[in-house]
Design an enzyme around this catalytic site. Structure first.
Site, PDB file in Angstrom:
ATOM      1  N   SER A 134       0.861  -1.185   0.000  1.00  0.00           N
ATOM      2  CA  SER A 134       0.000   0.000   0.000  1.00  0.00           C
ATOM      3  C   SER A 134       0.899   1.238   0.000  1.00  0.00           C
ATOM      4  O   SER A 134       1.716   1.410   0.904  1.00  0.00           O
ATOM      5  CB  SER A 134      -0.873  -0.052   1.259  1.00  0.00           C
ATOM      6  N   LYS A 160      -0.961  -0.874  -4.449  1.00  0.00           N
ATOM      7  CA  LYS A 160      -2.189  -0.140  -4.095  1.00  0.00           C
ATOM      8  C   LYS A 160      -1.805   1.307  -3.856  1.00  0.00           C
ATOM      9  O   LYS A 160      -0.897   1.592  -3.060  1.00  0.00           O
ATOM     10  CB  LYS A 160      -2.807  -0.783  -2.855  1.00  0.00           C
ATOM     11  N   LYS A 162      -2.900   4.956  -2.474  1.00  0.00           N
ATOM     12  CA  LYS A 162      -3.862   5.705  -1.680  1.00  0.00           C
ATOM     13  C   LYS A 162      -4.290   6.912  -2.504  1.00  0.00           C
ATOM     14  O   LYS A 162      -3.432   7.581  -3.121  1.00  0.00           O
ATOM     15  CB  LYS A 162      -3.211   6.168  -0.378  1.00  0.00           C
ATOM     16  N   ASP A 188      -7.134   2.992  -3.072  1.00  0.00           N
ATOM     17  CA  ASP A 188      -7.868   3.001  -1.795  1.00  0.00           C
ATOM     18  C   ASP A 188      -8.125   4.447  -1.390  1.00  0.00           C
ATOM     19  O   ASP A 188      -7.179   5.212  -1.167  1.00  0.00           O
ATOM     20  CB  ASP A 188      -7.035   2.278  -0.715  1.00  0.00           C
ATOM     21  N   GLU A 213     -11.053   0.685  -3.510  1.00  0.00           N
ATOM     22  CA  GLU A 213     -11.373   0.322  -2.119  1.00  0.00           C
ATOM     23  C   GLU A 213     -11.998   1.507  -1.384  1.00  0.00           C
ATOM     24  O   GLU A 213     -11.461   2.614  -1.428  1.00  0.00           O
ATOM     25  CB  GLU A 213     -10.060  -0.108  -1.447  1.00  0.00           C
ATOM     26  N   ASP A 238     -13.752  -1.876   2.735  1.00  0.00           N
ATOM     27  CA  ASP A 238     -12.844  -2.066   3.870  1.00  0.00           C
ATOM     28  C   ASP A 238     -13.619  -1.585   5.108  1.00  0.00           C
ATOM     29  O   ASP A 238     -14.315  -2.368   5.771  1.00  0.00           O
ATOM     30  CB  ASP A 238     -11.548  -1.269   3.611  1.00  0.00           C
ATOM     31  N   LYS A 262      -9.936  -7.464   7.229  1.00  0.00           N
ATOM     32  CA  LYS A 262      -8.949  -7.165   8.280  1.00  0.00           C
ATOM     33  C   LYS A 262      -9.498  -7.777   9.555  1.00  0.00           C
ATOM     34  O   LYS A 262     -10.527  -7.318  10.060  1.00  0.00           O
ATOM     35  CB  LYS A 262      -8.804  -5.658   8.475  1.00  0.00           C
ATOM     36  N   GLY A 290      -4.285  -4.739   5.959  1.00  0.00           N
ATOM     37  CA  GLY A 290      -3.336  -4.557   7.052  1.00  0.00           C
ATOM     38  C   GLY A 290      -3.576  -3.238   7.742  1.00  0.00           C
ATOM     39  O   GLY A 290      -4.329  -2.388   7.263  1.00  0.00           O
TER      40      GLY A 290
END
Ligand code: OSB
Ligand code: MG
Length: 367
Positions: A134, A160, A162, A188, A213, A238, A262, A290
């Site tokens: 990430s 991934k 952000k 995400d 996400e 998420d 998660k 995570g």
């Protein structure tokens, strides 16, 4: 099994680089570790709550407080196992990260006593898992491309990014152009958008992303269903999924076609496995997320990620993506994969000297 007592230990873990998301910047991970002591074995777990209630309502001081004040006193006095912990904590609403840590520490102690690994106990079907990474929001696109290049060179099989308003289409375009269509790429938003942004988010459809996400607010399941119908990029949830019941609701509403599981967010590994089973039955892909865990939390997440329904690479990155020195032996990427710990319980223990060095406080609570 009977609990002798529980140690709550706070450790300060500097991150190798600041991690910026749409909800804030993290430079040090303030971690709460739980050690359950029983006559047969000790069990370890990491509470994933962050220092401030931004990702979700939980935060690390609050988790410690709810544990010492309500959850630990409610634990069964004898015949403790993970299921019994779940039942005993059920009357308290929320605080799933705190509950997850207690349940996991008890589960670890039980499994260490019986010599079984968590992976085997959960029903893992693999002994190594592919890993993604990430990548936080950066100050500039060249800086982002350098960071992604380093991770790709290290072997991460999926990136991934952000995103947030003002940092979405352009960084995604730049990464696609530089690394090509073969790179497994996803984004995400950590709830940074609203449904009004649907036409803008649809511009991401051009880049062949694996998923987007949590684009919308945590409690916006209905709006996620509306958004999902307007995007070709699959929607993954998420923050919105706190239980198997939430997962069932999301699936029947069409709010997502993929779930980031998660264990901390959903109250533990047993609930995480229920979500895995439900999703598998419905053809919904899952992957293991995570929370910038140390080796203690990472070890347990790897066990979960080895279940057969975890068909997408997770955010289970190597220790050095987060910390110069981990509290356990470091998890080191090998060909884009991490080994699933095979020893009893979570399969790893803190290195005593390192643990002592990073500890900021300890508290012993007798059962
Ligand atoms: O939204 O998945 C998230 C980290 C902290 C809180 C929330 C998230 C994340 C990450 C990093 O994306 C996951 C990791 O590498 O541990
Ligand atoms: Mg997320």
């Amino acid at each position: 099994m009977k609990i002798t007592g529980i140690e709550l230990r706070r450790i300060a873990m500097p991150l190798v680089s600041p991690f910026r998301t749409s909800f804030g910047v993290e430079t040090d991970r303030d971690v709460l570790l739980v050690r359950v002591v029983t006559p047969d074995a000790e069990g370890w777990a990491e509470c994933s709550a962050m220092s401030e209630p931004r990702y979700s309502a939980e935060y690390v001081d609050g988790a410690a407080e709810v544990m010492r004040r309500f959850l630990i006193p409610a634990l069964p006095k004898k015949d403790v196992d993970a299921q019994a912990v779940g039942r005993a904590l059920e009357p308290f609403t929320g605080h799933r990260m705190a509950k997850a840590a207690l349940e996991t520490a008890v589960l670890d102690a039980r499994l260490r006593a019986s010599g079984e690994s968590l992976a085997r106990h959960l029903g893992a079907s693999r002994d190594r898992v592919p890993c993604g990474v990430s990548v936080g929001i950066m100050d500039s696109i060249p800086e982002l491309l350098d960071a992604v290049a380093r991770y790709v060179d290290e072997g991460y099989v999926r990136i991934k990014l952000k995103i947030e308003p003002g940092w979405d289409v352009e960084p995604v375009r730049a990464v696609r152009e530089r690394f090509g269509d073969g790179l497994l790429l996803q984004v995400d938003a950590n709830a940074a958008y609203t449904l009004v942004d649907a036409p803008h988010l649809a511009r991401l459809d051009a880049f062949g992303l694996l998923l987007i996400e949590q684009p919308l607010a945590n409690d916006d399941m209905v709006q996620h269903a509306r958004l999902a119908r307007r995007l070709t990029t699959p929607v993954c949830l998420d923050e919105s999924i706190e239980s198997a019941a939430d997962a069932a609701a999301a699936i029947s509403l069409g709010a997502c076609s993929i779930i980031n599981v998660k264990p901390a967010r959903v109250g533990g590994y047993l609930e995480a496995r229920r979500i895995h089973d439900l999703c598998r039955a419905h053809g919904v892909a899952v992957w293991c997320g995570g929370m910038l865990e140390t080796g203690i939390g990472r070890a347990a997440n790897l066990a979960l990620a080895a279940l057969p329904g975890f068909t997408l690479p997770g955010d289970t990155s190597g220790s050095h993506r987060y910390f110069a020195t981990d509290v356990t032996e470091p998890f080191v990427l090998d060909g884009g994969h991490l080994d699933v710990p095979a020893g009893p319980g979570i399969g790893v223990s803190p290195v005593p000297d390192v643990l002592a060095e990073v500890t900021t406080s300890t508290e012993w609570i007798s059962a």
